[in-house]
Every structure is written in structure tokens, then in C-alpha cells.
Design an enzyme around this catalytic site. Structure first.
Site, PDB file in Angstrom:
ATOM      1  N   TYR A   1       5.387  15.206   0.130  1.00  0.00           N
ATOM      2  CA  TYR A   1       4.195  16.018   0.317  1.00  0.00           C
ATOM      3  C   TYR A   1       3.155  15.236   1.140  1.00  0.00           C
ATOM      4  O   TYR A   1       2.904  14.055   0.856  1.00  0.00           O
ATOM      5  CB  TYR A   1       3.632  16.393  -1.055  1.00  0.00           C
TER       6      TYR A   1
ATOM      7  N   ARG B   1     -13.946  15.407 -22.039  1.00  0.00           N
ATOM      8  CA  ARG B   1     -13.209  14.588 -21.058  1.00  0.00           C
ATOM      9  C   ARG B   1     -12.089  13.843 -21.776  1.00  0.00           C
ATOM     10  O   ARG B   1     -10.969  13.735 -21.302  1.00  0.00           O
ATOM     11  CB  ARG B   1     -14.123  13.605 -20.314  1.00  0.00           C
TER      12      ARG B   1
ATOM     13  N   LYS C   1       1.946  24.603  -8.644  1.00  0.00           N
ATOM     14  CA  LYS C   1       3.084  25.238  -7.995  1.00  0.00           C
ATOM     15  C   LYS C   1       3.886  26.052  -9.024  1.00  0.00           C
ATOM     16  O   LYS C   1       3.382  27.032  -9.531  1.00  0.00           O
ATOM     17  CB  LYS C   1       3.912  24.180  -7.276  1.00  0.00           C
TER      18      LYS C   1
END
Ligand SMILES: *Cc1c(COP(=O)(O)O)cnc(C)c1O
Length: 381
Positions: free
Chosen positions: A104, A51, A201
Site C-alpha cells: 500500500y 483514550r 476495507k
């Protein structure tokens, strides 16, 4: 890899020296959670728990920093995870954020439905007008949040002018650079404090991975963001990091082709009798075309348009394309079509960010442009 190299070279090599053990030219997928310590605290490579840091993620993070010209990049499980981490690093109850009037839908939902419950205030401004943004500032404003080009209306905001507005007020400018990618636009060089990406994207580019990123050129802020990345834990996994790195290698050539194809698509739509409006920053009639030309290398692969016949006609076009796949998301090699009002931007209904019902959004892919033009022509009827 030195930062002196050109973008295309950095995209392929930054953060990815051949593996010292085997010479592998691509970073291995370190699918591992923990690392043996040579005595308590004796870390061999600086890694203790994935992590906090993982070598495959480190390769991606160094690559992201190099491409955006920042001191540090941080990779997250999604674009929204990156945004959430950024907002909870920068803001406290009582603080105010200026958000754009086109963004968005998920970003709007994060502000309106989630962050606001912790006492963070927001208001909407037309970020294409720096004077309107200046007028929207309050004594409690800490952040100006901007998407350029914006999703889905391809609005353009002048990054350098907004950096001036933010810095003269002693606050920060955040740019969501998802639509442009660092190949077409470099917000940090224009004065932005933090760049946000949905790497899902264009960075990933192949519709096979969800991810997000933050990049900053401010070393102190980078430390705070890295602290919160670890403390909040919404990190990118090793395989997702690897897929994103693989996608980024071809970012420059993909963006060139996306932009060239989208320009042709925009021209077709402008001259089509059933199309009432075309939104593409590469068109000379776009209200901020000059600003786009100043701050972008090319105009990207996203095109939106409105049609005669309202929502019904728009939905029908989405249902009729054959090469353009009906689906959410964007930025992959394959062309996509969608109806923002009913799909990606449903969460903005009834708000100042509501999108027109007769709007169709295209993510123009890198297929043969002739096939794309023929498909749109038959779908428009
Ligand atoms: C998709 C998108 C996001 C959110 O990213 P996810 O990876 O889907 O969480 C943020 N900003 C823009 C402009 C987007 O298109």
C-alpha cells in the site's frame, strides 16, 4: 463467547454479550470521555478515560482478537495509525526493517518519509521469495513487514516460510492482512507475530468508516502495544468502533461473495484481447497460486490488470465504468475501480515499489456478477 465457536459465530458474538443493563443485543455506542469514580481510583467497570479504554471499543477489540486467534486486539483511528503505533513500539533509531516490493502506498510513505526521519532504516525485498528475504536481513533487522495478498499487484508471500525466516533470526514477522481478512487467512496461526489491518476495507465493509487494528498472540507484546496505544492516543472512537463491529457481523458471507464475483471477473479479463496481464491469486497461472491455495480459504475480491495502450487506455477504462465507481479504497460492498499509479500509489513513483502505468485495480463488490461483467465489457470497449 468461547473461542471454540466457528468463525461466523464469533464474528457476530465475540466481545458482544447482550448489555447487562437493558439486554440490548448490540453493544451501545458509549459516546463518553470519562467515568465517575466511587472514591479516588474506584472504577466501576475498569473504565476511567476513553483514550485508555471505552466499552464500545473494548467490544471491537475483543472481537478482533477472537477473529484473528490472538490474545489481544487493539483498535485505532486508521490503518496507518495502527502501523505507526506498531512501528514505534517495535523499533528504535538504528534498527532496520525489511519491507515488501509491493505494498500500500501509504505504508511505503510511512517508512520512507516519516519513520526514516527517526533513524529507522528500511530496505526492499521480494517477500514472495523467502530466500530473498533471508538475504536482506542485517544484524540490525528487527522486523519483516509483509502484505499478502499485496496491494496492488496481488503478490502472495508464504507466511509460514517467512515466520521461519524471522524466528530463526530472532526477529518479528508482521502481516498486513487487510486484503484477505481473518475469514480468508489467519496469519497468527501460521506463525506471524502481529497482524495489521486497515479495518476501513473488508472488516468495515461498507465504505462508511476509517479504522485500523493490531492483533497479536504474544501476551508480553500485547501489553507493550496497549501501552503505546494509550501513550500515543490514535484510538478508534466509539461510533467508528460500533460501525466496524456492525460490518464484521457479515464479513464471512461478504467475503464468500466477493471471492466468487472476483473469480468470474478475473476469468473475463484473462480472455479479453485488450488485457495484457491479470493479477489474481485464484488464477492457476498466478506464480504463487499454490501458496495462496494453501494459506487462504478463498482468493478475495481484489483483481488488478494491465491493458494495451498504456496509461491513457488504463485511465480511460477507469473513466468509463458505470457500476464500478471510480474511487480510492476497497473492500466495500460496492465495486470500485482506480488507477493505482495516479491515485492510491502515487507516493511510490520513482521507488522500487513504483507500479505499472497501464495498471487498473478493481475492488470487486457483491452486486450481481452479471452486471459487473457487462460493465467491464463495455468499459474495455
Ligand atoms: C488502506 C490500506 C492501509 C492503510 O489503512 P488506512 O485505514 O487507510 O489508514 C494499509 N494497508 C493496506 C493493505 C491498505 O489497503
Amino acid at each position: 463467547m468461547s473461542d471454540q465457536h466457528a468463525f461466523e459465530t464469533l464474528a457476530i458474538h465475540a466481545g458482544q454479550e447482550p448489555d447487562p443493563l437493558t439486554g440490548a443485543v448490540v453493544p451501545p455506542i458509549y459516546q463518553v470521555s470519562t467515568y465517575k469514580q466511587d472514591g479516588v481510583g474506584g472504577l466501576r467497570g475498569g473504565y476511567e478515560y476513553s483514550r485508555s479504554a471505552n466499552p464500545t471499543r473494548t467490544a471491537l477489540e475483543e472481537n478482533l482478537a477472537a477473529l484473528e486467534g490472538g490474545v489481544r486486539g487493539l483498535a485505532f483511528a486508521s490503518g496507518l495509525a495502527a502501523e505507526d503505533t506498531l512501528l514505534r513500539t517495535l523499533l528504535a533509531p538504528g534498527d532496520h526493517v525489511v519491507i515488501p516490493n509491493d505494498a500500500y502506498g501509504g505504508t511505503f510513505r510511512l517508512f520512507a518519509k516519516v519513520i526514516s526521519r527517526w533513524g529507522v532504516e528500511w530496505s526492499v525485498a521480494d517477500t514472495s521469495d523467502p530466500a530473498a528475504v533471508r538475504a536482506a536481513l542485517r544484524p540490525t533487522t528487527k522486523v519483516i513487514w509483509v502484505e499478502t495478498p499485496s496491494n496492488p499487484l496481488l503478490g502472495i508471500s508464504d507466511i509460514a516460510a517467512l515466520a521461519e525466516v524471522a524466528h530463526s533470526a530472532g526477529i518479528r514477522l508482521v502481516i498486513d492482512n487487510t486484503f484477505a481478512s481473518p475469514y480468508l487467512q489467519q496469519p497468527l496461526a501460521l506463525g506471524a507475530d502481529v497482524v495489521v489491518h486497515s479495518t476501513t476495507k473488508y472488516m468495515g465493509g461498507h465504505s462508511d468508516v476509517v479504522g485500523g487494528a493490531l492483533v497479536t498472540a504474544d501476551a508480553a507484546l500485547a501489553e507493550e502495544l496497549a501501552y503505546h496505544q494509550n501513550a500515543m492516543g490514535a484510538v478508534a472512537g466509539p461510533f467508528d468502533s460500533w460501525l466496524t463491529l456492525r460490518g464484521i457481523k457479515t464479513l464471512a458471507v461478504r467475503m464468500d461473495r466477493h471471492s466468487a464475483n472476483a473469480e468470474r471477473v478475473a476469468e473475463l479479463l484473462v480472455s479479453h484481447p485488450k488485457v495484457t496481464q491479470v493479477y489474481y491469486p485464484g488464477l492457476p497461472e498466478h506464480p504463487l497460486h499454490e501458496v495462496a491455495a494453501k494459506q487462504m480459504k478463498a482468493f478475495g475480491g481484489m483483481v488488478s490488470f494491465r491493458v494495451e495502450g498504456g496509461q491513457e487506455a488504463a485511465v480511460e477504462i477507469c473513466n468509463r465504468t458505470e457500476v464500478f465507481t471510480l474511487g480510492e479504497s476497497l473492500g466495500g460492498v460496492e465495486s470500485l475501480i482506480e488507477h493505482p499509479g495516479l491515485m492510491t500509489h502515487a507516493s511510490t513513483a520513482g521507488s522500487q515499489l513504483e507500479v505499472p502505468a497501464d495498471l487498473v485495480r478493481l475492488s470487486v463488490g457483491i452486486e450481481s456478477v452479471d452486471d459487473l461483467l457487462a460493465d467491464l465489457t463495455q468499459a474495455l470497449g
